[in-house]
Design an enzyme around this catalytic site. Structure first.
Site, short mmCIF file in Angstrom:
data_model
loop_
_atom_site.label_atom_id
_atom_site.label_comp_id
_atom_site.label_asym_id
_atom_site.label_seq_id
_atom_site.Cartn_x
_atom_site.Cartn_y
_atom_site.Cartn_z
N CYS A 53 1.07 -22.66 -1.87
CA CYS A 53 2.45 -22.45 -2.78
C CYS A 53 2.14 -22.06 -4.09
O CYS A 53 2.89 -21.41 -4.78
CB CYS A 53 3.14 -24.06 -2.86
SG CYS A 53 2.27 -25.14 -3.44
N CYS A 84 9.12 -27.70 1.87
CA CYS A 84 10.54 -27.28 1.60
C CYS A 84 11.04 -26.89 3.16
O CYS A 84 10.55 -26.37 3.92
CB CYS A 84 10.62 -26.20 0.76
SG CYS A 84 10.16 -26.57 -0.94
N CYS A 131 11.48 -23.46 4.49
CA CYS A 131 10.10 -22.67 4.88
C CYS A 131 9.11 -23.30 5.69
O CYS A 131 7.98 -23.23 5.71
CB CYS A 131 9.47 -22.29 3.44
SG CYS A 131 10.54 -21.17 2.61
#
Length: 255
Positions: free
Chosen positions: A245, A219, A222
């Site tokens: 994750c 993402c 991040c």
């Protein structure tokens, strides 16, 4: 009022002990049977010989994804490919997903997202990643994938041993930490040079962010660039102890 999800467990985590032990035995048997297979032979076996009832690939359409997607496309272009759109991805990733799928002729790419109402209830301002990045991953990735994988008994990942110390002991097969579903890791021994050679030989499209210093892409909020000499995944959740994750940790843990 903002709702909260318990991100320390996953919906399917209550598996009977005998079922879990049977699944672990099956993983051990598969690893023993196929440990000497190369990647292409392994993929041909798991996709065409009825080893699993229903199988899908989960792809981030990230830095190295073109290699495995290309190998699978040579065998079955209609294989379900699950792509998790967290709504926080780089725009380049969304464009690359469409470009690569078209280039390879993939006919069954399924875009997976958390329900709008769930995101609105749990993370209405998109700031959950700042206060609890584990819960954000659980909301936007782990739970949507759990739902999408119901009915499948195996899924293919692109994980490689060289990517991080946490992946150094990967086998071709391992067990999903929260279910009896088996994960298949065909590229475990592919080093960066081999990946680059495959991309070049087959003239596969590259993720545009790789050339800008992103060897591992998640993402946008991040993920940062990686400096020379750093672990390829050093740019993921930089400054935090978090390394995964939640899709590939025991019981869905996200740290």
């Amino acid at each position: 009022m903002m709702l909260h999800l318990n991100h320390h467990t996953r919906e399917e985590s209550q598996i009977p002990l005998d079922a879990r032990m049977a699944a672990q035995d099956r993983v051990a048997d598969l690893n023993a049977r196929y440990r000497h297979f190369g990647t292409s032979y392994l993929l041909e076996a798991v996709l065409t010989r009825g080893i699993f009832d229903r199988i899908a690939m989960v792809s981030s359409f990230g830095a190295d994804s073109a290699v495995l997607l290309h190998l699978i496309a040579q065998i079955d272009r209609a294989l379900p490919v699950l792509f998790i759109d967290t709504r926080l991805l780089f725009p380049e990733t969304l464009s690359y997903q469409q470009q690569l799928a078209d280039h390879l002729g993939l006919t069954n790419v399924q875009v997976i997202r958390a329900a709008d109402r769930t995101v609105d209830a749990v993370d209405p301002y998109g700031a959950l990643r700042l206060s609890d990045p584990d819960a954000c991953c659980n909301l936007r990735k782990t739970r949507p994938l759990d739902t999408a994988l119901k009915g499948y008994d195996a899924w293919i990942t692109g994980r490689k041993r060289h990517q991080a110390q946490t992946r150094a002991g990967l086998g071709y097969f391992d067990l999903d930490g929260a279910t009896t579903r088996i994960k298949i890791n065909p590229l475990i021994d592919w080093k960066p040079a081999r990946i680059a050679a495959h991309l070049d030989t087959h003239k596969l499209p590259r993720h545009p962010l790789v050339a800008r210093g992103y060897p591992s892409i998640g993402c946008a909020p991040c993920t940062t660039r990686v400096n020379q000499g750093e672990d390829n995944r050093a740019g993921r959740w930089r400054g935090l102890e978090k390394t995964e994750c939640g899709l590939h940790r025991p019981n869905g843990a996200t740290t």
